[in-house]
Design a protein around this motif. Structure first.
Motif, PDB file in Angstrom:
ATOM      1  N   ASN A   1       0.841  -1.198   0.000  1.00 33.44           N
ATOM      2  CA  ASN A   1       0.000   0.000   0.000  1.00 33.44           C
ATOM      3  C   ASN A   1       0.872   1.242   0.000  1.00 33.44           C
ATOM      4  OD1 ASN A   1      -2.325  -1.592   0.166  1.00 33.44           O
ATOM      5  ND2 ASN A   1      -2.187  -1.679   2.404  1.00 33.44           N
ATOM      6  N   GLU A   2       0.831   1.994  -1.074  1.00 33.45           N
ATOM      7  CA  GLU A   2       1.574   3.247  -1.134  1.00 33.45           C
ATOM      8  C   GLU A   2       0.835   4.303  -0.307  1.00 33.45           C
ATOM      9  OE1 GLU A   2       4.502   3.672  -2.363  1.00 33.45           O
ATOM     10  OE2 GLU A   2       4.636   1.635  -3.157  1.00 33.45           O
TER      11      GLU A   2
ATOM     12  N   ARG B   1       5.818  -2.724   3.246  1.00 32.16           N
ATOM     13  CA  ARG B   1       6.361  -1.832   2.226  1.00 32.16           C
ATOM     14  C   ARG B   1       7.890  -1.824   2.293  1.00 32.16           C
ATOM     15  NH1 ARG B   1       3.606   3.882   1.678  1.00 32.16           N
ATOM     16  NH2 ARG B   1       3.946   3.848   3.924  1.00 32.16           N
TER      17      ARG B   1
ATOM     18  N   ASN C   1      10.425  -3.282  -0.654  1.00 24.32           N
ATOM     19  CA  ASN C   1      11.393  -2.360  -1.248  1.00 24.32           C
ATOM     20  C   ASN C   1      12.823  -2.880  -1.189  1.00 24.32           C
ATOM     21  OD1 ASN C   1       9.889  -0.245  -2.303  1.00 24.32           O
ATOM     22  ND2 ASN C   1       9.814   0.856  -0.362  1.00 24.32           N
TER      23      ASN C   1
END
Length: 529
Positions: free
Chosen positions: A23-24, A59, A63
């Motif tokens: 989820n950005e 996240r 990344n």
């Protein structure tokens, strides 16, 4: 046999199994610097939910795990667990300081099939294997409200596969990276050299330092909590042998093995240790180990002795001699000692222990030989409590590895010497008893030194043979993050041994309050895929 763990920033990020949603959006906290206790305060204040906390760590993992290779698998049920714990909090039920806090487990800590994760020790033969039931420490974490987030990578078979293998490598997980090191692993350095993440709890240390979770579980037989915690600038406690249950954890030696916390702060270390030890230990402090935190005032309760860094230091071939790095480590250690001398109730310089060579038995390390003696029976006993394993014994594991040598015995790491030796041990001989007697006799030097110098704790360089004395004596030890070397940015630290975990928590709390704060890593941020 093909195991696809994938790679890439928003692909699988070297994760096996379930892939979390990414989820950005704006971050509500910095996963690199926010401790579990601060997250708990934010949860209590209604500024965060546990689901939001999980999303932030997911996240970060997606990344950067493709480069760091710190996490092997994530638990598919973690989000549902977080939702349930959020609901409990709304209803006024908070189970412990770990309620709603994510935690990662080393990939030798067993979880039952409902968790949806393997338990492999980094060995391809154990892919798909689970324990019949959770390891007792996993149940303790769940009862405390912790969210079991996933499994971390490790040095294969808890660094007991064979000689000549680099720390942080396994046939299943590949080579993990220390997030502090500029340029990543230096393959011209020693197997545990200046670019190493340390082992065997490599992934657990990397994950916490890189902001993949606020805390993790590692395990130690000899140095496997202290080493990676030092290399990632973390706090850990290796508790007294026998104080934390070993059941359901892939073993080397049930006599030497123990699980422990790996965290960025002393408060988190103390809170996690409280859960791992449980309620059954009579000398555990009422209210948990965090009650032993006294801050800088704790120095006035501590009589401290230190070890000569000219005697206790890392050496070749484990670590290539880099003059400027070695000199900076020595200087930082001595300056640390001077600071402790100024603060402690009493101070004794150059505490004397029996030399490390005294641990030798018939020309080799008695501690390593005990591991060789114990592994087969202890590993076979562990396997009897598993499901879906491709091997049912240590002998079968050795044969499986031979049959799949192209996958698990590659050109750069072609041997499984320790495993091979363990399956030819004559368990009816008297050698194990003699090894135990020898180790115990030499290990008594720690208790003798504490008595002789009338001190509470012995402090020495973490990058040294000091951890062997803790393994031999059964006494608890801890890490103390000290600084970072200019050579490549790697953290350095001190280690300590005392009679009790309470003393070590008081020491860590005093140290944290009076030494420069740990600095989170940044080198890995440019190395992501």
């Amino acid at each position: 046999m093909s195991i696809d763990v994938g790679q890439g920033k928003f692909g699988r990020a070297h994760l096996a199994g379930w892939i979390p949603p990414v989820n950005e959006g704006d971050s509500k906290f910095d996963p690199m610097t926010t401790s579990a206790s601060v997250l708990q305060d934010m949860l209590t204040a209604g500024k965060l939910t546990s689901v939001e906390i999980l999303n932030e760590y997911y996240r970060q993992i997606m990344n950067y795990n493709g480069y760091l290779k710190a996490v092997y698998q994530l638990a598919p049920g973690a989000i549902d667990q977080a939702k349930a714990l959020d609901s409990q909090r709304v209803s006024g039920r908070v189970l412990s300081p770990l309620h709603g806090i994510p935690i990662l487990l080393k990939d030798n800590v067993g979880t039952d099939p409902s968790m949806g994760m393997d338990n492999t020790g980094g060995n391809l033969a154990l892919v798909g294997s689970t324990t019949v039931r959770n390891a007792p420490i996993v149940d303790r974490l769940l009862e405390a409200g912790a969210i079991i987030m996933g499994k971390t990578t490790l040095s294969e078979m808890m660094y007991f596969k064979g000689t000549g293998i680099r720390c942080g490598w396994s046939a299943l997980h590949g080579q993990s990276q220390n997030p502090y090191i500029r340029g990543g692993i230096d393959y011209t350095d020693g197997l545990g050299g200046h670019s190493s993440p340390g082992g065997s709890s490599s992934g657990s240390g990397i994950a916490v330092a890189a902001g993949f979770a606020p805390m993790a579980i590692g395990t130690e037989t000899e140095g496997s909590l202290i080493s990676p915690s030092t290399r990632q600038s973390l706090y850990t406690i290796k508790a007294s042998l026998g104080s934390i249950p070993n059941e359901g954890i892939i073993p080397i030696s049930q006599h030497l093995d123990i699980a422990g916390p790996m965290c960025t702060t002393v408060k988190d270390t103390a809170d996690l240790l409280t859960v791992l030890v449980g309620d059954g230990r009579p000398d555990a402090p009422l209210g948990g180990y965090a009650t032993a935190m006294k801050g800088e005032a704790g120095w006035k309760q501590l009589r401290v002795g230190t070890l000569d860094p000219a005697i206790f230091h890392s050496s070749e071939p484990l670590q290539t001699y880099i003059p400027e790095a070695v000199e900076q480590i020595r200087t930082a250690t001595l300056r640390g000692y001077e600071r402790i001398k100024d603060l402690a109730l009493e101070y004794h310089q150059d505490v004397s222990l029996r030399p490390i060579t005294d641990f030798e038995y018939e020309g080799t390390s008695a501690v390593v030989e005990l591991m060789v003696e114990d592994f087969e029976l202890d590993f076979d006993n562990y396997l009897s409590g598993t499901k879906n394993s491709q091997v049912a014994s240590a002998k079968e594991l050795v044969r499986w590895n031979r049959a799949h040598a192209d996958l698990v015995l590659p050109t750069e790491y072609p041997n499984q010497e320790f495993l091979e030796r363990s399956i030819i041990v004559d368990h009816s001989s008297d050698r194990r008893r003699k090894l135990m007697e020898h180790i115990t006799t030499v290990g008594q030097t720690v208790q003798d030194a504490l008595d002789k110098y009338d001190i509470d704790v012995i402090v020495g360089p973490a990058d040294s043979s000091f951890s062997r004395y803790s393994a031999a004596s059964g006494l608890p030890s801890c890490s103390l993050p000290l600084g970072y070397i200019d050579y490549n940015g790697r953290p350095i630290g001190l280690a300590a041994i005392a009679r009790s975990e309470v003393t070590l928590i008081t020491l860590q709390s005093a140290f944290e309050a009076s030494f420069p704060p740990r600095i989170p890593p940044s080198a890995f941020l440019s190395g992501k895929e």
